[in-house]
Design a protein around this motif. Structure first.
Motif, short mmCIF file in Angstrom:
data_model
loop_
_atom_site.label_atom_id
_atom_site.label_comp_id
_atom_site.label_asym_id
_atom_site.label_seq_id
_atom_site.Cartn_x
_atom_site.Cartn_y
_atom_site.Cartn_z
N PHE A 21 55.05 46.19 62.60
CA PHE A 21 55.55 47.07 61.54
C PHE A 21 54.42 47.92 60.99
N GLY A 22 53.28 47.30 60.70
CA GLY A 22 52.13 48.03 60.17
C GLY A 22 51.63 49.09 61.13
N TYR A 25 54.17 51.92 61.04
CA TYR A 25 54.13 52.52 59.71
C TYR A 25 52.91 53.43 59.54
N VAL A 28 53.58 56.75 60.77
CA VAL A 28 54.49 57.51 59.90
C VAL A 28 53.72 58.16 58.75
N CYS A 29 52.87 57.38 58.09
CA CYS A 29 52.33 57.85 56.81
C CYS A 29 50.91 58.41 56.86
N ASN A 142 59.78 57.61 65.93
CA ASN A 142 58.83 56.65 65.40
C ASN A 142 59.31 56.11 64.05
N THR A 143 59.90 56.98 63.23
CA THR A 143 60.44 56.52 61.95
C THR A 143 61.58 55.54 62.17
N THR A 146 60.08 52.30 63.20
CA THR A 146 59.41 51.72 62.03
C THR A 146 60.43 51.03 61.14
N CYS A 147 61.57 51.66 60.91
CA CYS A 147 62.63 51.05 60.10
C CYS A 147 63.14 49.76 60.74
N SER A 149 61.50 47.85 62.75
CA SER A 149 60.42 46.87 62.63
C SER A 149 60.30 46.34 61.21
N GLY A 150 60.57 47.18 60.22
CA GLY A 150 60.57 46.73 58.83
C GLY A 150 61.69 45.74 58.57
#
Length: 170
Positions: A21-22, A25, A28-29, A142-143, A146-147, A149-150
């Protein structure tokens, strides 16, 4: 012995879920925003280098191992008659398998391979077009991963909390 294995695998499930997740993420950011702000030819070359370097023994356990470890943990929880934890670990494993690993292999990897096959053009306008055509859809997918994975990480946390239900009720 099964209890020790269960807690060991639960811990490993949490670590791998958090790591993947990290990883997603961070793209993403920060990573993609930074590349979008860079010269497009530099962004293309940097992304090509990052995509080539990510295939390594440090990344592989989190990327490939997460669903396997989560599903083994689910089986151990089920064998220990911890149904709620087993269901959460199994759901986490399946969600990451579909929304993380398979999504990456069917969407992000082919796009990365297409980018790897080109040379960064001399023309700034052409480099900008190539980068925008790559970056926008890549970031959307990727988003999405990421979701997923979150959600995997959240379910893993819930499952670990549920492991201790029996201890709290005694």
């Amino acid at each position: 012995m099964i209890t020790i294995m269960l807690y060991l695998f639960a811990f490993l499930s949490m670590m791998l879920s958090g790591a993947i997740f990290g990883f997603f993420y961070a793209w993403v950011c920060s990573t993609m925003w930074g590349l979008d702000a860079a010269d497009p030819a530099v962004a293309i070359q940097a992304m090509q280098a990052m995509n080539a370097s990510v295939r390594n023994a440090v990344f592989a356990p989190a990327f490939f191992g997460t669903p396997v470890v989560l599903l083994v943990t689910a089986a151990l929880a089920y064998a220990s008659r911890l149904r709620k934890a087993a269901m959460a670990f199994a759901a986490a494993g399946l969600i990451y398998l579909l929304g993380g690993l398979i999504l990456t292999m069917t969407v992000n990897v082919p796009v990365n391979e297409a980018l790897a096959a080109i040379s960064a053009p001399e023309s700034t306008a052409e480099a900008q077009r190539i980068w925008e055509d790559y970056s926008r859809p890549w970031q959307i997918w990727n988003t999405v991963r990421t979701c997923f994975s979150g959600v995997t990480l959240a379910l893993t946390g819930f499952a670990i909390f549920a492991l201790n239900e029996r201890l709290r009720s005694t």
